[in-house]
Design a protein around this motif. Sequence first.
Motif, PDB file in Angstrom:
ATOM      1  N   UNK A 103     -61.585  39.967 -12.035  1.00 20.45           N
ATOM      2  CA  UNK A 103     -61.154  41.001 -12.992  1.00 20.45           C
ATOM      3  C   UNK A 103     -60.069  41.906 -12.390  1.00 20.45           C
ATOM      4  N   UNK A 104     -60.271  42.359 -11.160  1.00 21.27           N
ATOM      5  CA  UNK A 104     -59.298  43.302 -10.550  1.00 21.27           C
ATOM      6  C   UNK A 104     -57.937  42.615 -10.329  1.00 21.27           C
ATOM      7  N   UNK A 108     -53.774  43.454 -11.346  1.00 19.90           N
ATOM      8  CA  UNK A 108     -53.150  43.981 -10.116  1.00 19.90           C
ATOM      9  C   UNK A 108     -51.665  44.278 -10.328  1.00 19.90           C
ATOM     10  N   UNK A 109     -51.107  43.652 -11.346  1.00 23.37           N
ATOM     11  CA  UNK A 109     -49.671  43.867 -11.538  1.00 23.37           C
ATOM     12  C   UNK A 109     -48.856  42.815 -10.813  1.00 23.37           C
ATOM     13  N   UNK A 110     -49.533  41.987  -9.969  1.00 24.76           N
ATOM     14  CA  UNK A 110     -48.788  40.920  -9.270  1.00 24.76           C
ATOM     15  C   UNK A 110     -48.814  39.640 -10.098  1.00 24.76           C
ATOM     16  N   UNK A 111     -47.810  38.803  -9.854  1.00 25.69           N
ATOM     17  CA  UNK A 111     -47.918  37.420 -10.328  1.00 25.69           C
ATOM     18  C   UNK A 111     -48.790  36.720  -9.302  1.00 25.69           C
ATOM     19  N   UNK A 112     -49.859  36.093  -9.701  1.00 24.29           N
ATOM     20  CA  UNK A 112     -50.851  35.556  -8.758  1.00 24.29           C
ATOM     21  C   UNK A 112     -50.460  34.149  -8.306  1.00 24.29           C
ATOM     22  N   UNK A 118     -48.663  32.487 -17.636  1.00 23.73           N
ATOM     23  CA  UNK A 118     -49.483  33.703 -17.622  1.00 23.73           C
ATOM     24  C   UNK A 118     -50.809  33.374 -16.929  1.00 23.73           C
ATOM     25  N   UNK A 119     -51.619  34.381 -16.692  1.00 23.83           N
ATOM     26  CA  UNK A 119     -52.919  34.133 -16.037  1.00 23.83           C
ATOM     27  C   UNK A 119     -53.782  33.221 -16.906  1.00 23.83           C
ATOM     28  N   UNK A 120     -53.559  33.229 -18.221  1.00 15.41           N
ATOM     29  CA  UNK A 120     -54.399  32.439 -19.139  1.00 15.41           C
ATOM     30  C   UNK A 120     -53.774  31.114 -19.548  1.00 15.41           C
ATOM     31  N   UNK A 121     -52.662  30.734 -18.900  1.00 20.85           N
ATOM     32  CA  UNK A 121     -52.051  29.435 -19.249  1.00 20.85           C
ATOM     33  C   UNK A 121     -53.024  28.287 -19.014  1.00 20.85           C
ATOM     34  N   UNK A 122     -53.811  28.374 -17.953  1.00 21.14           N
ATOM     35  CA  UNK A 122     -54.763  27.294 -17.635  1.00 21.14           C
ATOM     36  C   UNK A 122     -55.740  27.075 -18.791  1.00 21.14           C
ATOM     37  N   UNK A 123     -56.289  28.162 -19.325  1.00 23.52           N
ATOM     38  CA  UNK A 123     -57.218  28.054 -20.458  1.00 23.52           C
ATOM     39  C   UNK A 123     -56.501  27.435 -21.651  1.00 23.52           C
ATOM     40  N   UNK A 124     -55.269  27.890 -21.880  1.00 27.46           N
ATOM     41  CA  UNK A 124     -54.507  27.377 -23.037  1.00 27.46           C
ATOM     42  C   UNK A 124     -54.286  25.867 -22.919  1.00 27.46           C
ATOM     43  N   UNK A 125     -53.986  25.408 -21.720  1.00 29.96           N
ATOM     44  CA  UNK A 125     -53.740  23.963 -21.526  1.00 29.96           C
ATOM     45  C   UNK A 125     -55.031  23.174 -21.769  1.00 29.96           C
TER      46      UNK A 125
END
Length: 544
Positions: A103-104, A108-112, A118-125
């Motif tokens: 969650x944190x 964080x404001x960083x690109x991980x 996006x952080x949720x691209x994996x779910x979308x795929x």
Amino acid sequence: MPALSHALLAALKDHGAREIFGIPGDFVLPLFKVIEESSILPSVTLSHEPAVGFAADAAARYHGGLGVAVVTYGAGAFNVVNAVAGAYAERSPVVVIAGAPGARERVSGFLLHHQARTVDTQLAVFKEVTCDQAVLSDPATAPAQIARVLRSAKELSLPVYVEFPRDMVDAEVEPVRPLPPRAANREALDECVDEILARIARAERPVIVVDVEIRRYGVEDRIAALARKLGLPLVTTFMGRGLLDNADDVVAGTYLGAAGDPAITQLVEDADLVLMLGVILSDTNFALSNRAPDPRRMILAASREVQIGHHAYRDMPLGDLIDALEARATPRATAAGLLRQRSTYPRGLAADDLPIAPSDIATAINDMFDRHGRMPMTSDIGDCLFTAMEIDNTALAAPGYYAGMGFGVPAGIGVASTGLRPLILVGDGAFQMTGWELGNCRRYGLDPIVVLFNNCSWEMLRVFQPESRFNDLDDWHYAEIANSIGGTGERVATRAELVAALERAVHRRGRFSLVEVMLPRGKTSDTLARFVAGFKSARERMAK
Ligand SMILES: Cc1ncc(Cc2csc(CCOP(=O)(O)OP(=O)(O)O)c2C)c(N)n1
Ligand SMILES: [Mg+2]
């Protein structure tokens, strides 16, 4: 209350998972630690995520439970997408558990690292290649979400996606309570069964065609009993090859349209009623039909539906349907009518100094099975799969519909991990993709037998486009490499050498055996030759 990681593992086991395949990464390290230390399910790590997906898929096809693939966020998860897509196409219930940021980190404001768009691209795929998804970010809802997606995987026999944020491993949750299976509506089931039995009673030349869903839903034996009771001939589709491998009195052969045994083709195409059970209406199953499937003479029970002519019954689980049909069917013609004709398979290969042709491999394997008993098989796509049609009806896991290369060897490792000893058929091109996973056999004590069709060619492409030089592969001497990654490799070029090498492989236990069979470019199995001729004439007909 248990930790979420333990609750998930216990739920997987309760729903029929037998093992976990995976490759860890920092987003799933804590989860992998629990997997390894809890031993709730045995785990096997491999070298590249496509193989993780193929192994989980094939293990599920053989033990009839859930396959489980655990991968890290992003780089690992995206690597397994193709294998999951193939599992989706071929109705194999693989549970993909993918790590994800906590969650944190998400705020964080960083690109991980490992993140795509996006952080949720994996779910979308994964929404595109799974039938249900759960993101386990809330301890209050996680158990119910797990119960829902695992029931979806079992009932629809399709892959599902579980996203596991790495800060949730120790979250305290309620245990997962499995949801009750959704049965057929009794009235609809009775009406459907009455209509099917009436259609069978009126038919003069009925036939049953079966495909992979009958294994996915564990109804093979019940379908064999139904065929015997009704005295109906039964054939498998190309994709369904190897089904009912313990019911030789029931299975007449495999329907391959213009490329198949003419007697089997006639049985299906002259039928006035085709009862299709668990069938995928794919091009690889029916594109070579001389007579396209006709709804007026077809009943299709698949994907929890029963289509009769131009109307359908929804929410009709295949198991409920078969049980009701078997209970209410009255015996028909004598069982002798079952095997008016059964396909025959070549035997008695001369162990001589002649060069090897692909169909000789099938004959040598039939002879080996006669001497030592049939082995469960996996096959990659390529001429090896068409050659498999010339091997007696033996349990088989192969990408006969999705047709993605790379499946054969990892699938064999998945099957070997369930305690069986598989025979793996693979071409040199497909071996170049995932064959190296054999290097993982020694540490798990697995000893599959691999028959590698080395024609130094993408032969299945060459038969359609012989002028292209890109089909010319180099000779990598795979047998020599096998010896350096924990196995024993033998390279054979004559029929006598092939017979002897297979015999040594059968007796060699505790390490994998690789028989590298040298084949000439331009020479295919008899079955592939008929397929190509059939496709080319079908293409000419369409062009007119
Ligand atoms: C993941 C993927 N990428 C490309 C392809 C396209 C293809 C289908 S068949 C084939 C050649 C297979 O060569 P191999 O030596 O394994 O077998 P054989 O033809 O008998 O010589 C290719 C490249 C597929 N199906 N899947
Ligand atoms: Mg090849």
